[in-house]
Write a protein that holds these residues in place. Sequence first.
Motif, PDB file in Angstrom:
ATOM      1  N   LEU A 186      52.047  41.849  30.890  1.00 34.89           N
ATOM      2  CA  LEU A 186      50.842  42.645  30.655  1.00 34.89           C
ATOM      3  C   LEU A 186      49.581  41.850  30.991  1.00 34.89           C
ATOM      4  O   LEU A 186      48.598  42.402  31.491  1.00 34.89           O
ATOM      5  N   ASP A 187      49.620  40.554  30.704  1.00 31.47           N
ATOM      6  CA  ASP A 187      48.473  39.703  31.006  1.00 31.47           C
ATOM      7  C   ASP A 187      48.214  39.669  32.510  1.00 31.47           C
ATOM      8  O   ASP A 187      47.065  39.783  32.964  1.00 31.47           O
ATOM      9  N   TYR A 188      49.282  39.520  33.285  1.00 31.08           N
ATOM     10  CA  TYR A 188      49.126  39.479  34.750  1.00 31.08           C
ATOM     11  C   TYR A 188      48.610  40.815  35.266  1.00 31.08           C
ATOM     12  O   TYR A 188      47.722  40.861  36.129  1.00 31.08           O
ATOM     13  N   LYS A 189      49.161  41.923  34.761  1.00 31.87           N
ATOM     14  CA  LYS A 189      48.724  43.236  35.207  1.00 31.87           C
ATOM     15  C   LYS A 189      47.248  43.465  34.884  1.00 31.87           C
ATOM     16  O   LYS A 189      46.505  44.035  35.683  1.00 31.87           O
ATOM     17  N   ALA A 190      46.824  43.036  33.703  1.00 32.89           N
ATOM     18  CA  ALA A 190      45.422  43.205  33.312  1.00 32.89           C
ATOM     19  C   ALA A 190      44.499  42.417  34.231  1.00 32.89           C
ATOM     20  O   ALA A 190      43.422  42.890  34.616  1.00 32.89           O
ATOM     21  N   ALA A 191      44.916  41.198  34.602  1.00 31.28           N
ATOM     22  CA  ALA A 191      44.104  40.385  35.513  1.00 31.28           C
ATOM     23  C   ALA A 191      44.083  40.992  36.911  1.00 31.28           C
ATOM     24  O   ALA A 191      43.028  41.083  37.547  1.00 31.28           O
ATOM     25  N   ALA A 192      45.256  41.429  37.385  1.00 33.62           N
ATOM     26  CA  ALA A 192      45.339  41.992  38.740  1.00 33.62           C
ATOM     27  C   ALA A 192      44.475  43.238  38.892  1.00 33.62           C
ATOM     28  O   ALA A 192      43.976  43.521  39.987  1.00 33.62           O
ATOM     29  N   ALA A 193      44.293  43.982  37.808  1.00 33.22           N
ATOM     30  CA  ALA A 193      43.486  45.205  37.873  1.00 33.22           C
ATOM     31  C   ALA A 193      42.041  44.919  38.241  1.00 33.22           C
ATOM     32  O   ALA A 193      41.353  45.782  38.806  1.00 33.22           O
ATOM     33  N   TRP A 194      41.560  43.711  37.932  1.00 35.59           N
ATOM     34  CA  TRP A 194      40.148  43.378  38.165  1.00 35.59           C
ATOM     35  C   TRP A 194      39.935  42.473  39.373  1.00 35.59           C
ATOM     36  O   TRP A 194      38.791  42.073  39.654  1.00 35.59           O
ATOM     37  N   VAL A 195      41.005  42.104  40.056  1.00 39.29           N
ATOM     38  CA  VAL A 195      40.849  41.270  41.250  1.00 39.29           C
ATOM     39  C   VAL A 195      39.960  41.994  42.252  1.00 39.29           C
ATOM     40  O   VAL A 195      40.214  43.146  42.607  1.00 39.29           O
ATOM     41  N   GLY A 196      38.912  41.326  42.673  1.00 40.29           N
ATOM     42  CA  GLY A 196      37.954  41.921  43.585  1.00 40.29           C
ATOM     43  C   GLY A 196      36.566  42.033  43.007  1.00 40.29           C
ATOM     44  O   GLY A 196      35.586  42.127  43.743  1.00 40.29           O
ATOM     45  N   HIS A 197      36.460  42.015  41.654  1.00 40.52           N
ATOM     46  CA  HIS A 197      35.118  42.042  41.078  1.00 40.52           C
ATOM     47  C   HIS A 197      34.379  40.764  41.468  1.00 40.52           C
ATOM     48  O   HIS A 197      34.955  39.671  41.435  1.00 40.52           O
ATOM     49  N   PRO A 198      33.098  40.877  41.852  1.00 36.00           N
ATOM     50  CA  PRO A 198      32.395  39.683  42.349  1.00 36.00           C
ATOM     51  C   PRO A 198      32.197  38.589  41.312  1.00 36.00           C
ATOM     52  O   PRO A 198      32.044  37.428  41.669  1.00 36.00           O
ATOM     53  N   TYR A 199      32.207  38.936  40.021  1.00 34.27           N
ATOM     54  CA  TYR A 199      31.988  37.935  38.972  1.00 34.27           C
ATOM     55  C   TYR A 199      33.094  38.065  37.936  1.00 34.27           C
ATOM     56  O   TYR A 199      32.905  38.572  36.840  1.00 34.27           O
TER      57      TYR A 199
END
Length: 537
Positions: A186-199
């Motif tokens: 779940l931790d990895y999925k939560a991080a992957a969801a935001w990959v691409g945000h500039p900050y």
Amino acid sequence: MTTMETKEKRAYKIVLTGGPCGGKTTGQSRLCTFFENLGWKVFRVPETATVLLSGGIKFTDLSEDEESADGLCHRCLVLRGEAFKFQENLLKTMIQIENTFFALGESCTRNCLIICDRGAMDASAFISKEKWEYMLATNDLNSVDLRDNRYNQIIHLVSAANGAEDFYSTEDHVCRSEGVETARELDYKAAAAWVGHPYFDVIDNSTDFETKICRMISSICQKLGIDVGDRLLTNSRKLKFLVRGPLPSDADFPPFQDFDVVHNYLQSNNPQMQARLRKRGQKGHWSYIHTIRKPKLRGQVVEVKTQLTHRDYVNMLTQRDDSHFTIFKKRRCFLINNQYFQLDIYREPSHPRCKGLVLLETYTALDSIENTLPFFLTDVVDVTGNPAYSMFNLSLKEEWNATNKFCHGLKDPMDGDSKKPLEPTTAAFLKTVTSEEGKSNGIPNGVAGTVRLNGVKNGVKNGVSIDVPNGECGKHNGVSNGCILNGVNNVKSSGIFNGACAEKIHLSGDTLKRAENGDSTGPKMHAVNGSIAVNGS
């Protein structure tokens, strides 16, 4: 001074996300106390999923295709299921709750921090990509607006299940029941969801929990340009690497997001401040950021970033600095080994010095990042702090040996006259690329231009290219076979040989004096006709 340099009240929107038992609840409380002590108003947006699930909803009770619908395809049945509808309504509810707090923040007379316990993109971690894209399309939404434009900064607090397993617990959370392995997933999925945000800042478990919380607060203060003195001392720092050789295929990368990025530098009356605009987008959807880069304060560069509307962006482009090229990049964002990376691939049109240039950036609190660098990028060189890889300098239209705009660093005002440009040091330029046994060359593979040493041209003249094969620079005295100096083709493996091109190399001071006496500072440095070819120094 640009129009955005005036001080105005701010409404800063952040998302705290992460896997179970990552510190989000404690982080919210500490952030609230810290910023209230600074005089800010703080709003805390509750986690929408927890609100709904604590009302008796269970995912296991939601069927995917409860209704019978003869004649509908399987995809339509799945999309009509209760679970999909719940996620869709959860997203709508979350957006409405957040909008209520955002409106309050905008109308507040004080600076306002709005902390969202998870954000809109977190919903994508719990359904398939097909369902997520269908949900966005049917509700007239897109990922760029939900991820990049909606929030100023994303903080991912890594679950204790990943790196601090002894502290992982589900006892104190009414809606938490995950085991360690599930929590990691779940931790990895939560991080992957935001990959691409500039900050997007990933706060891992490489330190104790108190330091982890301080790193989180510090990352927000740094983005806001708030000086916190020594209250939040951490060792987190930005690192930059030159990536050499052809890039691997897309299949070799972990899941990634690609963006088109356009940078423009703006005019500024203060030589110790840099202002720029950034346009960043996917599939025709764009976000716009204005950045002011200020002199170092207590050893750290201060950058103040402000999100813009398209209209503001267009208006501010009229202040573009014509001494700089517009920079075009493809930016690839990905997460690996709990480390968030941005890979910038420079595109044309650009100055020849940027041709084929690829730079990798990340933030880390680790003492050594060697073991966490992407394994599929096999030839990377640390160029952190090297002004030859500053985007400000890379974008200059003039050759570096013919301009007074080359920036060696924004000086800390506590160190003296902040308006006086820093002088480059020998180490800053002659140690651009290092390898074992101290072998180095002045300018790395593919980078064009002349660097300056106290106003004296050093290395090569008139911005000509140096092409040094990997690992060969030390053996060839910093100049490789086929190198061209001012149009003179030198094909000798010693780089500068029998006086050829010797008059093209100039150094001043003690180094030249030693050369005149026939001395050398490295095993392969030669004095030829009163001049020297530098290697390994």
